[in-house]
Design a protein around this motif. Structure first.
Motif, mmCIF file in Angstrom:
data_model
loop_
_atom_site.group_PDB
_atom_site.id
_atom_site.type_symbol
_atom_site.label_atom_id
_atom_site.label_comp_id
_atom_site.label_asym_id
_atom_site.label_seq_id
_atom_site.Cartn_x
_atom_site.Cartn_y
_atom_site.Cartn_z
ATOM 1 N N LYS A 108 55.959 49.782 50.445
ATOM 2 C CA LYS A 108 56.977 48.783 50.143
ATOM 3 C C LYS A 108 56.369 47.380 50.064
ATOM 4 N N GLU A 109 55.501 47.065 51.028
ATOM 5 C CA GLU A 109 54.905 45.728 51.046
ATOM 6 C C GLU A 109 54.075 45.476 49.790
ATOM 7 N N TYR A 110 53.230 46.447 49.447
ATOM 8 C CA TYR A 110 52.382 46.272 48.271
ATOM 9 C C TYR A 110 53.236 46.186 47.007
ATOM 10 N N GLN A 111 54.278 47.004 46.974
ATOM 11 C CA GLN A 111 55.102 46.990 45.770
ATOM 12 C C GLN A 111 55.941 45.726 45.674
ATOM 13 N N LYS A 112 56.302 45.161 46.812
ATOM 14 C CA LYS A 112 57.030 43.892 46.791
ATOM 15 C C LYS A 112 56.120 42.786 46.250
ATOM 16 N N VAL A 113 54.856 42.818 46.674
ATOM 17 C CA VAL A 113 53.893 41.843 46.155
ATOM 18 C C VAL A 113 53.749 42.049 44.646
ATOM 19 N N GLY A 114 53.606 43.313 44.234
ATOM 20 C CA GLY A 114 53.479 43.615 42.806
ATOM 21 C C GLY A 114 54.683 43.115 42.030
ATOM 22 N N MET A 115 55.865 43.365 42.564
ATOM 23 C CA MET A 115 57.094 42.947 41.898
ATOM 24 C C MET A 115 57.160 41.425 41.786
ATOM 25 N N SER A 116 56.748 40.732 42.839
ATOM 26 C CA SER A 116 56.798 39.270 42.801
ATOM 27 C C SER A 116 55.826 38.705 41.769
ATOM 28 N N PHE A 117 54.667 39.336 41.629
ATOM 29 C CA PHE A 117 53.737 38.900 40.575
ATOM 30 C C PHE A 117 54.361 39.140 39.201
ATOM 31 N N LYS A 118 55.020 40.288 39.073
ATOM 32 C CA LYS A 118 55.676 40.606 37.803
ATOM 33 C C LYS A 118 56.737 39.547 37.474
ATOM 34 N N VAL A 119 57.511 39.188 38.473
ATOM 35 C CA VAL A 119 58.571 38.202 38.255
ATOM 36 C C VAL A 119 57.961 36.855 37.861
ATOM 37 N N LEU A 120 56.852 36.506 38.505
ATOM 38 C CA LEU A 120 56.173 35.256 38.147
ATOM 39 C C LEU A 120 55.699 35.304 36.695
ATOM 40 N N PHE B 77 62.627 26.980 31.914
ATOM 41 C CA PHE B 77 61.361 27.476 32.441
ATOM 42 C C PHE B 77 61.174 27.077 33.905
ATOM 43 N N THR B 78 61.404 25.788 34.197
ATOM 44 C CA THR B 78 61.156 25.328 35.572
ATOM 45 C C THR B 78 62.078 26.045 36.554
ATOM 46 N N LYS B 79 63.320 26.282 36.104
ATOM 47 C CA LYS B 79 64.263 27.001 36.979
ATOM 48 C C LYS B 79 63.720 28.397 37.286
ATOM 49 N N ARG B 80 63.296 29.091 36.251
ATOM 50 C CA ARG B 80 62.776 30.442 36.428
ATOM 51 C C ARG B 80 61.491 30.435 37.267
ATOM 52 N N MET B 81 60.637 29.483 36.959
ATOM 53 C CA MET B 81 59.385 29.420 37.702
ATOM 54 C C MET B 81 59.663 29.102 39.167
ATOM 55 N N ASP B 82 60.604 28.210 39.403
ATOM 56 C CA ASP B 82 60.930 27.861 40.780
ATOM 57 C C ASP B 82 61.471 29.083 41.529
ATOM 58 N N ASP B 83 62.371 29.815 40.878
ATOM 59 C CA ASP B 83 62.913 31.036 41.497
ATOM 60 C C ASP B 83 61.800 32.028 41.815
ATOM 61 N N SER B 84 60.914 32.227 40.843
ATOM 62 C CA SER B 84 59.866 33.235 41.049
ATOM 63 C C SER B 84 58.844 32.754 42.073
ATOM 64 N N ALA B 85 58.584 31.431 42.085
ATOM 65 C CA ALA B 85 57.654 30.891 43.087
ATOM 66 C C ALA B 85 58.245 31.068 44.485
ATOM 67 N N LEU B 86 59.561 30.850 44.560
ATOM 68 C CA LEU B 86 60.248 31.012 45.841
ATOM 69 C C LEU B 86 60.141 32.459 46.312
ATOM 70 N N GLN B 87 60.383 33.371 45.387
ATOM 71 C CA GLN B 87 60.313 34.805 45.723
ATOM 72 C C GLN B 87 58.891 35.208 46.095
ATOM 73 N N LEU B 88 57.929 34.773 45.285
ATOM 74 C CA LEU B 88 56.532 35.136 45.563
ATOM 75 C C LEU B 88 56.106 34.567 46.905
ATOM 76 N N ASN B 89 56.524 33.338 47.160
ATOM 77 C CA ASN B 89 56.163 32.706 48.425
ATOM 78 C C ASN B 89 56.726 33.494 49.611
ATOM 79 N N ALA B 90 57.975 33.911 49.494
ATOM 80 C CA ALA B 90 58.598 34.685 50.571
ATOM 81 C C ALA B 90 57.866 36.017 50.744
ATOM 82 N N THR B 91 57.566 36.678 49.639
ATOM 83 C CA THR B 91 56.896 37.981 49.690
ATOM 84 C C THR B 91 55.506 37.853 50.312
ATOM 85 N N VAL B 92 54.789 36.844 49.824
ATOM 86 C CA VAL B 92 53.410 36.651 50.272
ATOM 87 C C VAL B 92 53.400 36.274 51.758
ATOM 88 N N ASN B 93 54.347 35.452 52.137
ATOM 89 C CA ASN B 93 54.462 35.039 53.522
ATOM 90 C C ASN B 93 54.726 36.247 54.419
#
Lengths: 583, 583
Positions: A421-433, B393-409
């Motif tokens: 789940k953790e790895y896939q969440k990271v993968g998903m977040s990269f995809k969203v980015l 774009f900035t809205k989408r990027m901000d959302d995805s950055a927020l998500q990636l940040n949460a996931t990575v954290n």
């Protein structure tokens, strides 16, 4: 005729063959006639075995019908069809509850007492008459997890000797105790369900075993570098178990799974069913008192045609077969050879061999007759110390195997769920980015967007790798541990037999000193104890050898799989990294 | 003189500079005199800004003393020393509660109305007089997270134009609204706290900016492959930030952290403190209305001499400096050059440069005067479409950055705790198994025991690797995301300025069509809107360029670190596997 009974007091089983019962528990008793103060029956958990007759009261029909206990097992899948449903109301207070119930002294009786009928009344291992051989008893015969044949977790066999076991206070037992005090000599164990008695160890030590040993039946214990060991099988072989197939008979009315076994010494494949393994297991357990016959994989009531279960059982059977074929004694015995080599097509030959095995006289006590020990007798003090050391070892190994098994099981679970789940969440977040970045139509961003998207996919793939990995590396470790936990559960009984023999030696020495026994008789006991000790130590030595071999092989396999796993991850990440080169 | 007030109705802030208040919330108002219908003050969360004067009632001493509200912030660490403790009892019911409070139409007034005093009454960015320059205001100046300078999370700037902003219903505002209706022309925005007004964008578009632009101050926007872009800095440089050191002054009474900056174009290191960065940041924000100046790392009240914090702040400053020195406009501006090159020893030179920067006239509206656009004017329709695309774009990027940040954290947290624990539990279980095996003194087991023990150690080490890894790969990603989240929080204001200019163009066209404005005036507005649009698009282009550069570099770094990590694990496992070769 099964009867219902109620436990008057708590009874904690201390010996194999006994079952624990709780005050007020409703029990099933197979016969109202007690066996030397013991009832045989089933407790509310469905565990079958012995409990003191005086600890229970038989419930008559009128009493039973007024009682109802929800905690009693009323499920339809009870292993015993004759266990009545319904039970005992917990609110019922026993009228004669006695705290600190007095326990009788260990009863014993002299040589002159009539020997108990061996095995009478005790549930026999599967004999499987020829008539029901074709019935689908894959999962209805009950040897593998029979109480008293060591199927449970590691028993604490401290104090399992005659001095501490609990007996009933029935008048008969008390009478015997009196008798023992008045005529001290090498005593016979009263508890017919003691492994020492059941295995035939006692009968053999006391010189009561007799049988004709053919030369081919001789089993040699030789003195090796590290002590007594089984003579190697001069014709070693292995046996492949091919993917099981579902077979039907009676025009599809009955289905079963058939395993194709191909031993390397014949190259002739034979088809065997689980019930055949189960039957073989019962023969081996009966025949070899101090050899650890590993348990065959567990039975399963439902889902036995499901792929996962079949694959798991096959793996278990491979491990079992691997042990069998590498054991110097087990691999060579007739019944195993019959099992491996008799054509599945030749029903007559099969039945012949089956009948012969079931009538084998060289089982239990007589097995010891077939053992040929090294010329020099062992030093019993050294033997005792070795056995005690092994006892400590098995306890420690069992504890650590239990811990490792729990850890590995949890680790597998985490990889399949959490890690994935953790790895896939990271993968998903990269995809969203990467999807957000795709909103920007700048051409110089396209390469990066694709690379990030690929990285996202890579992490999703790595999540899958984590989920798939345990079946490759952790599952085999758990299989290995299960096999060895089975062995470790066997050893208390094996050690018990040897210790019983040693006790007889000590008793006989005392009696000789006191002039109550002649030297010849004591020497005979000594010699026979030496045979049991040689066999026990040879089996222990074999255990250590295969343990080192198996754990080495499995740890290597595990690490190789782990290395391949992390290399696969690295490869995937390198692939992702390359995508950035042109980004 | 600060006063206490109570909110009569809910007010949701819709523009930077405003703060939301809840009905019955106790507020601090800095002056009883409203500013065009707005009060400036602090809400109970300590957020400072504007709210409609008509939405609150001033609490007189007698009323305040009878009220007590526990939910009001009474903590001693309020950012504003003049916020009284105590508060308002929630049980109090406002006597004149009005549901569906009527909202006034957007007021406006004509060119002939007196222009509002710029910035009067609004909190100024740190000016830092020379006198207090030596004070330790590292963490007491408040620019970086001042409300209204874009320090919060991404603002939803939809409908932030003059048509939807909320105003008070004070008689003055109503009077203005009347006035606006009677003399329609290119309107001036009433809300002096609108970014368009604050930034000077409105003044510039309306032709009110004037200043003397030296040749050296000229900032060129050129037409590049992908649209307008800032002219490259012909003398690019980078700047190293060396490990910060703790300095003391006043005989150790005051301590601060000093960072050694070494720009590559001078090679002369200078020492700067956090307050210097803070001061510089304030100058840049004030000077450049449509340039995204990234936030400097957050202030921290406590623990600012702790190693972790210092290291984290340094990393943040490196990222900040990296952005600054690679920005074609920011990197070349006088105040930044002064900051980078003025010797920390030459206090006089420093103060001179500091005073000069603070008196810089080419800030805000006048900054646009310094911009030299490409020869061909832009197509405003195309500009609008580009800006809208970027907004999405900035809205989408901000959302995805927020998500990636949460996931990575979360991923980092899991690795530091859960993953580490799982691997170490496996390691520990192997160790326990090897210890059990050591109970067996068979010499042929010794090698295996050691190998298993080593494997246990290897897994414990791998657990540590997992815990150490996030600081190497995930932390830098989070740092990058923080920097970009800061940029993304700036863009609503930047876009707002450009959109404000475009609205003026549309209004002027309408007025020309209606014969209410002469063409020359409208052409001037067009030209100046073109300049703002060129600058905005150049800044957006720069953002995309550095975004692609930074994310590419960071993703590569991340993957390289990850690969090295899994290779390290593989190496450790290979080492363990080798131990079995001689076992």
């Amino acid at each position: 005729m099964a009867l219902r009974a109620r436990a008057l007091y708590d009874f904690n089983s201390e010996n194999p063959g006994e079952v624990s019962v709780k005050e007020n528990e409703v029990l099933t008793v197979y016969s109202e006639q007690d066996i030397e103060g013991w009832f045989e029956g089933t407790n509310s958990k469905g565990e079958r075995g012995l409990f003191p007759a005086s600890y229970v009261e038989i419930l008559r029909n009128d009493a039973a019908s007024t009682l109802n206990n929800n905690s009693c097992s009323t499920s339809g899948d009870s292993r015993y069809a004759n266990v009545p449903s319904g039970g005992f109301d917990g609110s019922y207070q026993p009228p004669n509850k006695v705290e600190n119930f007095p326990k009788a002294s260990p009863p014993a009786f002299s040589f002159s007492a009539p020997p108990p009928q061996p095995h009478h009344g005790y549930p026999q291992p599967s004999q499987g008459s020829d008539d029901d051989w074709d019935d689908d008893w894959d999962d209805s015969s009950t040897v593998a997890d029979e109480p008293g044949t060591g199927g449970g977790r590691y028993h604490d066999y401290e104090g399992n000797g005659p001095s501490t076991y609990r007996v009933s206070t029935s008048s008969m037992a008390r009478g015997n105790a009196q008798q023992a005090k008045s005529s001290a000599t090498v005593s016979r164990n009263l508890n017919r369900f003691s492994t020492f008695v059941k295995s035939g160890g006692e009968a053999f030590v006391l010189g009561e075993a007799s049988g004709f040993v053919k030369d081919g039946d001789k089993i040699c214990v030789v003195m090796g570098q590290y002590g007594p060991e089984w003579q190697e099988n001069p014709y070693p072989f292995t046996c492949a178990i091919d993917d099981p197939t579902k077979q039907t008979k009676f025009k599809g009315m009955k289905s079963y799974i058939s395993y194709k076994l191909t031993p390397t010494h014949t190259h002739n494949p034979v088809n065997r069913r689980y019930k055949h393994f189960d039957w073989l297991y019962a023969r081996l357990v009966e025949k070899f008192p101090v050899i650890s016959v590993p348990h065959i994989p567990e039975k399963q009531a439902t889902g036995r045609f499901e792929e996962d279960f079949i694959s798991k059982r096959r793996k278990g059977l491979i491990w079992w077969m691997n042990h069998m074929s590498s054991h110097p004694v087990l691999s060579r015995c007739d019944v195993f050879q019959h099992f491996l080599t008799c054509s599945s097509m030749d029903e007559k030959a099969w039945k012949q061999g089956k009948r012969k095995a079931e009538k084998d006289e060289m089982v239990g006590a007589n097995f010891f007759l077939t053992i040929s020990p090294p010329a020099a007798p062992l030093d019993f003090q050294e033997v005792e110390s070795k056995i005690d050391g092994f006892k400590t070892f098995t306890k420690r190994m069992d504890d650590s195997a239990l811990q490792l098994n729990a850890t590995v099981n949890e680790f597998a679970r985490k990889q399949i769920s959490g890690f994935k789940k953790e790895y896939q969440k990271v993968g998903m977040s990269f995809k969203v980015l990467s999807q957000a970045f795709e909103m920007d139509q700048q051409p110089y961003s396209a390469g990066l967007n694709q690379a990030i998207s690929f990285t996202g996919d890579a992490y999703e793939a790595i999540g899958e790798y984590f989920a798939e990995q345990p079946s490759k590396d952790l599952d085999p470790i758990m299989d290995l541990l299960a096999l060895y936990q089975g062995h470790l559960a066997n050893y208390p009984d094996i050690i018990h037999v040897q210790k019983g023999a040693l006790t007889k030696v000590k008793e006989s020495q005392k009696h000789v000193e006191e002039g109550k026994m002649d030297r010849t008789q004591a020497e005979g006991i000594n010699e026979r104890c030496n045979i049991i000790s040689c066999a026990t130590l040879a089996e222990i030595q074999h255990f250590h050898h295969i343990r080192v071999r198996d754990f080495k092989a499995q740890m290597q396999h595990y690490l190789q799989q782990q290395i391949a796993f992390y290399q696969k991850i690295t490869g995937k990440l390198e692939e992702a990294l390359q995508k950035y080169d042109n980004a």
